[in-house]
Design a protein around this motif. Structure first.
Motif, PDB file in Angstrom:
ATOM      1  N   LYS A 180       0.821  -1.214   0.000  1.00 60.28           N
ATOM      2  CA  LYS A 180       0.000   0.000   0.000  1.00 60.28           C
ATOM      3  C   LYS A 180       0.858   1.268   0.000  1.00 60.28           C
ATOM      4  O   LYS A 180       0.537   2.251  -0.662  1.00 60.28           O
ATOM      5  N   HIS A 181       1.949   1.191   0.720  1.00 60.22           N
ATOM      6  CA  HIS A 181       2.888   2.312   0.739  1.00 60.22           C
ATOM      7  C   HIS A 181       3.440   2.549  -0.672  1.00 60.22           C
ATOM      8  O   HIS A 181       3.551   3.673  -1.143  1.00 60.22           O
ATOM      9  N   LEU A 182       3.733   1.458  -1.342  1.00 61.73           N
ATOM     10  CA  LEU A 182       4.366   1.526  -2.660  1.00 61.73           C
ATOM     11  C   LEU A 182       3.410   1.998  -3.746  1.00 61.73           C
ATOM     12  O   LEU A 182       3.776   2.766  -4.623  1.00 61.73           O
ATOM     13  N   THR A 183       2.180   1.496  -3.697  1.00 64.10           N
ATOM     14  CA  THR A 183       1.269   1.713  -4.828  1.00 64.10           C
ATOM     15  C   THR A 183       0.154   2.705  -4.543  1.00 64.10           C
ATOM     16  O   THR A 183      -0.545   3.117  -5.454  1.00 64.10           O
ATOM     17  N   HIS A 184      -0.057   3.012  -3.272  1.00 61.89           N
ATOM     18  CA  HIS A 184      -1.192   3.834  -2.853  1.00 61.89           C
ATOM     19  C   HIS A 184      -2.518   3.161  -3.180  1.00 61.89           C
ATOM     20  O   HIS A 184      -3.545   3.831  -3.295  1.00 61.89           O
ATOM     21  N   ASP A 185      -2.499   1.870  -3.384  1.00 65.46           N
ATOM     22  CA  ASP A 185      -3.739   1.121  -3.609  1.00 65.46           C
ATOM     23  C   ASP A 185      -4.384   0.950  -2.229  1.00 65.46           C
ATOM     24  O   ASP A 185      -3.697   0.657  -1.248  1.00 65.46           O
ATOM     25  N   SER A 186      -5.696   1.153  -2.161  1.00 64.79           N
ATOM     26  CA  SER A 186      -6.327   1.001  -0.847  1.00 64.79           C
ATOM     27  C   SER A 186      -6.686  -0.463  -0.593  1.00 64.79           C
ATOM     28  O   SER A 186      -6.960  -0.863   0.526  1.00 64.79           O
ATOM     29  N   GLU A 187      -6.659  -1.240  -1.652  1.00 61.05           N
ATOM     30  CA  GLU A 187      -6.962  -2.659  -1.492  1.00 61.05           C
ATOM     31  C   GLU A 187      -5.681  -3.467  -1.305  1.00 61.05           C
ATOM     32  O   GLU A 187      -4.608  -3.037  -1.718  1.00 61.05           O
ATOM     33  N   ASP A 188      -5.827  -4.658  -0.721  1.00 60.64           N
ATOM     34  CA  ASP A 188      -4.673  -5.546  -0.565  1.00 60.64           C
ATOM     35  C   ASP A 188      -4.187  -6.052  -1.922  1.00 60.64           C
ATOM     36  O   ASP A 188      -4.943  -6.054  -2.883  1.00 60.64           O
ATOM     37  N   ALA A 189      -2.943  -6.523  -1.934  1.00 62.78           N
ATOM     38  CA  ALA A 189      -2.445  -7.208  -3.132  1.00 62.78           C
ATOM     39  C   ALA A 189      -2.998  -8.630  -3.129  1.00 62.78           C
ATOM     40  O   ALA A 189      -3.346  -9.163  -2.073  1.00 62.78           O
ATOM     41  N   ARG A 190      -3.101  -9.224  -4.304  1.00 68.69           N
ATOM     42  CA  ARG A 190      -3.611 -10.598  -4.355  1.00 68.69           C
ATOM     43  C   ARG A 190      -2.507 -11.605  -4.039  1.00 68.69           C
ATOM     44  O   ARG A 190      -2.731 -12.627  -3.423  1.00 68.69           O
ATOM     45  N   ALA A 191      -1.306 -11.300  -4.479  1.00 69.22           N
ATOM     46  CA  ALA A 191      -0.179 -12.216  -4.253  1.00 69.22           C
ATOM     47  C   ALA A 191       1.121 -11.462  -4.475  1.00 69.22           C
ATOM     48  O   ALA A 191       1.110 -10.372  -5.038  1.00 69.22           O
ATOM     49  N   TRP A 192       2.229 -12.053  -4.026  1.00 68.01           N
ATOM     50  CA  TRP A 192       3.524 -11.398  -4.247  1.00 68.01           C
ATOM     51  C   TRP A 192       4.650 -12.415  -4.299  1.00 68.01           C
ATOM     52  O   TRP A 192       4.485 -13.560  -3.901  1.00 68.01           O
ATOM     53  N   ALA A 193       5.775 -11.966  -4.825  1.00 71.20           N
ATOM     54  CA  ALA A 193       6.969 -12.813  -4.890  1.00 71.20           C
ATOM     55  C   ALA A 193       8.171 -11.950  -4.526  1.00 71.20           C
ATOM     56  O   ALA A 193       8.373 -10.889  -5.103  1.00 71.20           O
ATOM     57  N   HIS A 194       8.924 -12.410  -3.566  1.00 74.29           N
ATOM     58  CA  HIS A 194      10.061 -11.654  -3.043  1.00 74.29           C
ATOM     59  C   HIS A 194      11.313 -12.509  -3.234  1.00 74.29           C
ATOM     60  O   HIS A 194      11.399 -13.597  -2.682  1.00 74.29           O
ATOM     61  N   ASN A 195      12.247 -12.052  -4.051  1.00 72.53           N
ATOM     62  CA  ASN A 195      13.417 -12.872  -4.343  1.00 72.53           C
ATOM     63  C   ASN A 195      14.704 -12.077  -4.299  1.00 72.53           C
ATOM     64  O   ASN A 195      14.762 -10.947  -4.764  1.00 72.53           O
ATOM     65  N   LYS A 196      15.714 -12.755  -3.761  1.00 73.99           N
ATOM     66  CA  LYS A 196      17.037 -12.157  -3.736  1.00 73.99           C
ATOM     67  C   LYS A 196      17.920 -13.033  -4.612  1.00 73.99           C
ATOM     68  O   LYS A 196      17.938 -14.250  -4.451  1.00 73.99           O
ATOM     69  N   VAL A 197      18.598 -12.415  -5.565  1.00 69.12           N
ATOM     70  CA  VAL A 197      19.399 -13.197  -6.493  1.00 69.12           C
ATOM     71  C   VAL A 197      20.846 -12.755  -6.405  1.00 69.12           C
ATOM     72  O   VAL A 197      21.157 -11.569  -6.490  1.00 69.12           O
ATOM     73  N   GLU A 198      21.728 -13.738  -6.212  1.00 67.06           N
ATOM     74  CA  GLU A 198      23.155 -13.420  -6.210  1.00 67.06           C
ATOM     75  C   GLU A 198      23.813 -14.278  -7.253  1.00 67.06           C
ATOM     76  O   GLU A 198      23.359 -15.364  -7.541  1.00 67.06           O
ATOM     77  N   GLY A 199      24.861 -13.788  -7.827  1.00 68.29           N
ATOM     78  CA  GLY A 199      25.525 -14.555  -8.880  1.00 68.29           C
ATOM     79  C   GLY A 199      25.949 -13.603  -9.961  1.00 68.29           C
ATOM     80  O   GLY A 199      26.464 -12.537  -9.657  1.00 68.29           O
ATOM     81  N   ASN A 200      25.704 -13.992 -11.197  1.00 71.63           N
ATOM     82  CA  ASN A 200      26.078 -13.166 -12.331  1.00 71.63           C
ATOM     83  C   ASN A 200      25.621 -11.731 -12.187  1.00 71.63           C
ATOM     84  O   ASN A 200      26.388 -10.789 -12.302  1.00 71.63           O
ATOM     85  N   ILE A 201      24.336 -11.601 -11.931  1.00 66.71           N
ATOM     86  CA  ILE A 201      23.778 -10.283 -11.660  1.00 66.71           C
ATOM     87  C   ILE A 201      23.202 -10.355 -10.256  1.00 66.71           C
ATOM     88  O   ILE A 201      22.654 -11.371  -9.862  1.00 66.71           O
ATOM     89  N   GLU A 202      23.333  -9.238  -9.544  1.00 68.44           N
ATOM     90  CA  GLU A 202      22.864  -9.225  -8.172  1.00 68.44           C
ATOM     91  C   GLU A 202      21.660  -8.304  -8.095  1.00 68.44           C
ATOM     92  O   GLU A 202      21.741  -7.151  -8.481  1.00 68.44           O
ATOM     93  N   TYR A 203      20.556  -8.847  -7.661  1.00 69.77           N
ATOM     94  CA  TYR A 203      19.395  -7.983  -7.486  1.00 69.77           C
ATOM     95  C   TYR A 203      18.375  -8.600  -6.550  1.00 69.77           C
ATOM     96  O   TYR A 203      18.399  -9.805  -6.300  1.00 69.77           O
TER      97      TYR A 203
END
Ligand code: ADP
Ligand code: MG
Length: 625
Positions: A242-265
């Protein structure tokens, strides 16, 4: 005093001068980014200290690592101060007097003298420290490493700098900017707060604003997405959404990933529940926020997600792009391409999980974003098979308005003698269900998918097949459709109608490619069928409405129901003028049933009325009694 503490004037390296000038001029309209660059340097210096302290814990001391902004209205200076690693005299000469970083040479070679082009080029390289000169006519740096004497560096950014010993006992660096008269806005606490929140909110260390004796931490000082998943609750994720999108409704789903290796993000992707207002605008701006090392770079970086995922929200934080990366640079950047393809996979994972674990939620998702997801079949050849499994359709085997049939389910229900996946496109579900094309086809017992989105015309032609079964339009002359509706009666009728179909082809020359006896009709007299290799009639219509020419346009085939009284009447009509009238009525009717438009509706109405009146005259008693 040792020689090292004597003031010494040094020339900037020639290239440095060039870069300096360019930075100042090309970034004149984005002045505020100097603060982002300096805070990022201060933060890097603190990270470096933290790293060295791993081997040498004594280094860290007791003070919390932080960045402090000190506006001084009286002196007209803004200071960015840190208690990070600091620089020795050699460090200062190397880092602030020359441009030793790799890539700089290439950068200079790429300069064209055309300031617009050069401004783009600059996006590929950190503007860094020199951006201080965008707003300052003089910059002083005071710095000290724990293991070296303090150093003072002064320059007006013109051609030379002065270096000498300094009186500074605490570790770290202070960059003191003597602001130009027109840039005094950067002394205002409210402006500084705003900029820190914009660019540095998620840096992991506090950015403190010091005004007089009061100190306030201005940023959040922690990046939500850097925290381990195990520590975060669903409520935490929803709050951040909600902070990020200012959407007053909840998100339906999410995916949180940390990737290390060739590219880091790190990526944090959210699937919203409802569609943004501009989902179907001509140029909708989708995309996620982009951060480089926790520093906010831009909103809606559309290059990080393909257009068919424009409804996804979230962010990417990477260490592998320069801070000053521009939108132009994001295009055709290999790092960006790699992150993008990973985000596509993550998004598909997310949809598949939802489909598997929460079918009702998936159905809701499909209702909201399904039409957009379908674009993926067209845009992304590499993912189309995966996307195909996520598609939902209406079909003759399903009742109700919800699109609920998967291609997998369809294939599992296919009859042993069924060769293809059959579909029919129409402007509405009702039009599809009542289409003459389904009349005889129903007898075959083959299920038909009913497609009513405009985009379906493209989806079916791009998907082409699923699990080795071709997708076949029942409203076409495709061979397997013909064989599915082949009947003995039809074969017998073909010789009876031999002359009629030839006459028809001549009479309707320019409107149809040919005429023939149909096996697909039980109630309707005639139907139009697309040639085997032509685009569907509906597709032709959509292209025409959009003002596009259709290179694949072919004339349709007119198929006749040999048992229909009107068709029998046609066969019996010897008079050419009467034959032509009836032929045109049959053609126009078939066109209407197809959802098409008539070239001349008034003539059609006149012809039909004449038929009705003739019928009334021929059998007045039956009709009127
Ligand atoms: P970059 O940050 O991309 O390396 P900059 O022009 O921003 O490029 O900075 C050049 C170099 O100056 C940095 O790499 C760093 O070594 C040094 N430097 C700049 N600011 C500081 C600081 N506050 N503390 C220590 N070193 C710094
Ligand atoms: Mg920097």
């Amino acid at each position: 005093m040792t020689t090292e503490t004597q003031p010494q004037i040094k020339e900037f390296q020639a290239e440095t001068k060039q870069v300096l000038r360019l930075v100042i001029h090309s970034l004149y309209s984005h002045k505020e980014i100097f603060l982002r660059e300096l805070i990022s340097n201060a933060s890097d210096a603190c990270e470096k200290l933290r790293f060295e302290a791993l081997a040498n814990p004594g280094l860290l001391g007791t003070d919390e690592l932080s960045v402090t902004l000190i506006p001084d209205a009286e002196a007209g200076t803004l200071t960015v101060k840190d208690n990070g690693i600091g620089m020795s005299r050699e460090d200062v000469i190397d880092n602030l007097g020359t441009i030793a970083r790799s890539g700089t040479k290439k950068f200079l070679e790429g300069l064209s003298g055309d300031s617009a082009k050069d401004a783009q080029l600059i996006g590929q390289f950190g503007v860094g420290f020199y951006s201080a000169f965008i707003v300052s006519d003089r910059v002083t740096v005071l710095t000290k490493r724990t293991d070296a004497d303090a150093v003072r560096w002064d320059s007006d950014g013109e051609g030379s700098y002065e270096i000498q010993g300094a009186d500074k006992s605490d570790r770290g660096t202070e960059v003191i900017m003597h602001l130009r008269e027109e840039d005094k806005e950067f002394l205002e606490p409210s402006r500084l707060r705003q900029l820190v929140r914009k660019y540095s909110d998620h840096l992991s260390l506090p950015v403190v604003l010091k005004t007089g004796e009061t100190e306030e931490t201005v940023n959040q000082a922690k990046a939500f997405w850097t925290r381990p998943k195990s520590e975060l609750t669903d409520a935490d994720y929803q709050a951040f959404y909600k902070h990020l999108t200012h959407d007053s409704e909840d998100a339906r789903a999410w995916a949180h990933n940390k990737v290390e290796g060739n590219i880091e993000y790190t990526s944090l992707l959210y699937l919203p529940k409802r569609a943004p207002f501009d989902l179907f605008e001509r140029d909708p701006r989708g995309g996620v926020q982009l951060y480089v090392k926790r520093v906010f770079i831009m909103d809606k970086a559309a290059e990080l997600l393909p257009p068919w995922l424009r409804f996804m929200r979230g962010l990417v934080d990477t260490a592998d792009l320069p801070l000053n990366v521009s939108r132009e640079l994001l295009q055709n950047n290999r790092t960006v391409e790699k992150i993008k393809s990973a985000l596509v996979k993550r998004s598909l994972d997310l949809f598949e999980e939802l489909e598997r674990d929460k079918p009702e939620e998936y159905a809701e998702f499909w209702k909201t974003f399904g039409v957009v997801l379908k674009e993926g079949v067209i845009d992304d050849a590499g993912q189309k098979t995966r996307i195909a499994k996520l598609l939902r359709f209406q079909s003759t085997a399903a009742t109700g308005d919800a699109a609920a049939v998967t291609l997998d389910a369809y294939v599992s229900r296919m009859k042993p003698d069924q060769k293809a996946i059959y579909y029919l496109t129409a402007d509405s579900l009702a039009a599809a269900r009542n289409s003459p094309h389904l009349e005889g086809f129903g007898a075959s017992g083959f299920e038909v998918l009913l497609l009513t989105d405009r985009i379906d015309e493209w989806v079916t032609s791009h998907l082409h097949e699923f699990e080795g079964k071709t997708l076949t339009n029942v409203a076409s002359a495709a061979a397997d459709v013909a064989s599915a509706i082949e009947t003995p009666e039809k074969a017998a009728a073909e010789s009876t109608y031999k002359d009629t179909v030839q006459r028809l082809a001549k009479t309707l020359l320019g409107k149809i490619a040919s005429a023939r006896v149909s096996g697909r009709l039980t109630d309707s007299p005639a139907v139009l069928v697309a040639g085997e290799f032509g685009v569907s009639l509906r597709m032709g219509r959509i292209l025409k409405q959009a003002g596009q020419n259709n290179p694949f346009a072919t004339l349709p085939i007119l198929e006749l129901n040999p048992k229909h009284p009107l068709v029998e009447r046609l066969r019996e009509t010897a008079d050419d003028a009467a034959f032509s009238e009836l032929a045109h009525v049959l053609y126009d009717q078939a066109m209407l049933a197809e959802g098409g438009e008539l070239d001349d509706p008034a003539i059609f109405v006149r012809r039909v009325n004449k038929l009705i009146v003739d019928g009334l005259a021929a059998a007045p008693k039956i009709i009127l009694s």
